[in-house]
Write an enzyme that holds these catalytic residues in place. Structure first.
Site, PDB file in Angstrom:
ATOM      1  CG  HIS A   1       0.411  53.377 -13.346  1.00 18.80           C
ATOM      2  ND1 HIS A   1       1.095  52.595 -12.435  1.00 18.80           N
ATOM      3  CD2 HIS A   1       1.332  54.191 -13.927  1.00 18.80           C
ATOM      4  CE1 HIS A   1       2.373  52.929 -12.447  1.00 18.80           C
ATOM      5  NE2 HIS A   1       2.547  53.887 -13.355  1.00 18.80           N
TER       6      HIS A   1
ATOM      7  CG  HIS B   1       3.594  57.758 -10.834  1.00 17.96           C
ATOM      8  ND1 HIS B   1       4.529  58.531 -11.496  1.00 17.96           N
ATOM      9  CD2 HIS B   1       3.643  56.537 -11.411  1.00 17.96           C
ATOM     10  CE1 HIS B   1       5.107  57.805 -12.450  1.00 17.96           C
ATOM     11  NE2 HIS B   1       4.585  56.580 -12.405  1.00 17.96           N
TER      12      HIS B   1
ATOM     13  CD  GLU C   1       6.143  54.515  -9.738  1.00 16.48           C
ATOM     14  OE1 GLU C   1       5.069  53.967 -10.086  1.00 16.48           O
ATOM     15  OE2 GLU C   1       7.095  54.713 -10.516  1.00 16.48           O
TER      16      GLU C   1
END
Length: 346
Positions: A106, A173, A311
């Site tokens: 991420h 997210h 996502e």
């Protein structure tokens, strides 16, 4: 549609953070803070007209800084995983922060402070990721735009430019629970995905490179089914991830905005349609929410499977699999992706 702002708190680094509330003619409300472009609340009317907050979150800014589950966060520079926390671009290898075992996950965009402004009927948040941030090359300027329409659609629009060749993969997210954020697990809520294939994962949920058909497997959401229906069937992919944490290949052409998923709750009657320009979507069922350690909005710890994420993204570990859709961004080009979550009732 109206947008208002108020002071939300101060980060540990001393930055003042404001929260913006977007409200439409139907009473639907979306709250966003400048820290991480985080979606803190989404209030949606259920089939009885009662507003329910359908996203997981925390009580205050300090909790968002301390939390580890990326609740509501804008994610990058590279959403999902980069295998072995390194990639090679134009013959040079870049070494990233290994923050998920040996892999990179991420990045830091969810912990940056952005500058928010109200532009016409949209909330526009801007930020900069400097050259070398997390090990990625190039100075990157990012613009995140949130818009709430009067047909209950939350539009998320991302653009970015760089001054050196780099890679990029952005997503949001947010964890959804269509019965309300404090209502228990989401395993009974139903999901349909317009995806005939998924990227097989290894023990670290990094793609093996094989793109497999979902037909005849627990990965098949081409007909609506309860999210938890097949979760305990003993399938190796689900066992390794403790639930769903997989990238699905959407049945769509190019970068056009198209319907990719429909989720709905038989309890609240809330239905959420997801549209995106991206080629894939990661279904994550909150398998490790209980490990977060930071209480939720009601002051109680989050529990396993309390929310699900859709996502939208390019595929995980693309630098290791050049046959996947490209994630390279070069100077004089603009990265641009859009995702829409539209809410209805049944």
């Amino acid at each position: 549609m109206s947008i208002t702002s108020k002071y939300y708190g101060r980060t540990k680094a001393g930055a003042e953070i404001y929260q913006y509330t977007l409200e439409n003619a139907n009473g639907m409300k979306v709250c966003v803070i400048e820290y991480g472009c985080i979606v803190t609340n989404v209030w949606v009317p259920d089939n009885g007209g009662v507003l329910r907050d359908v996203v997981l979150g925390y009580r205050e800014l300090a909790d968002y800084e301390a939390g580890t589950a990326s609740l509501g966060s804008f994610v990058g520079r590279y959403a999902n995983r980069i295998e072995k926390a390194q990639f090679t671009l134009n013959g040079k290898t870049y070494y990233l922060e290994p923050n998920d075992g040996a892999n990179h996950l991420h990045g830091t965009f969810g912990r940056l402070t952005y500058q928010g402004s109200i532009v016409d009927d949209s909330l526009v948040l801007t930020g900069r990721s400097p050259d070398g941030d997390d090990g990625f090359p190039g100075n990157m300027d990012i613009t995140v735009t949130y818009k709430l329409t009067d047909d209950n659609a939350l539009v998320m629009d991302y653009t970015a430019v760089t001054d050196a060749p780099t890679i990029i993969n952005l997503t949001n997210h947010t964890y959804f629970n269509l019965d309300g954020c404090d209502s228990g697990d989401v395993l009974h809520q139903e999901l349909w995905l317009d995806a005939d294939r998924f990227t097989e994962g290894n023990a670290e949920t990094c793609p093996t490179g094989r793109i497999l058909p979902v037909r005849g497997t627990p990965m098949d959401f081409t007909k609506p089914k309860a999210i938890g229906r097949d979760m305990d069937c003993g399938d190796e992919q689900l066992r390794m991830a403790s639930g769903y944490d997989h990238n699905f290949v959407l049945n769509k052409d190019g970068g056009m905005l198209a319907l990719g998923a429909i989720a709905k709750s038989p309890v609240s009657g809330i239905r959420m349609e997801m549209y995106t320009t991206q080629p894939g979507v990661q279904l994550y069922t909150g398998n490790f929410l209980a490990n977060d350690g930071v209480p939720g909005k009601n002051g109680k710890p989050h529990t396993k499977h309390q929310g699900f994420c859709l996502e939208t993204q390019h595929f995980p570990c693309t630098p290791s699999h050049p046959e996947f859709p490209s994630v390279t961004l070069v100077p004089d080009e603009e990265y641009h992706e859009t995702t829409v979550y539209q809410f209805k009732t049944e």
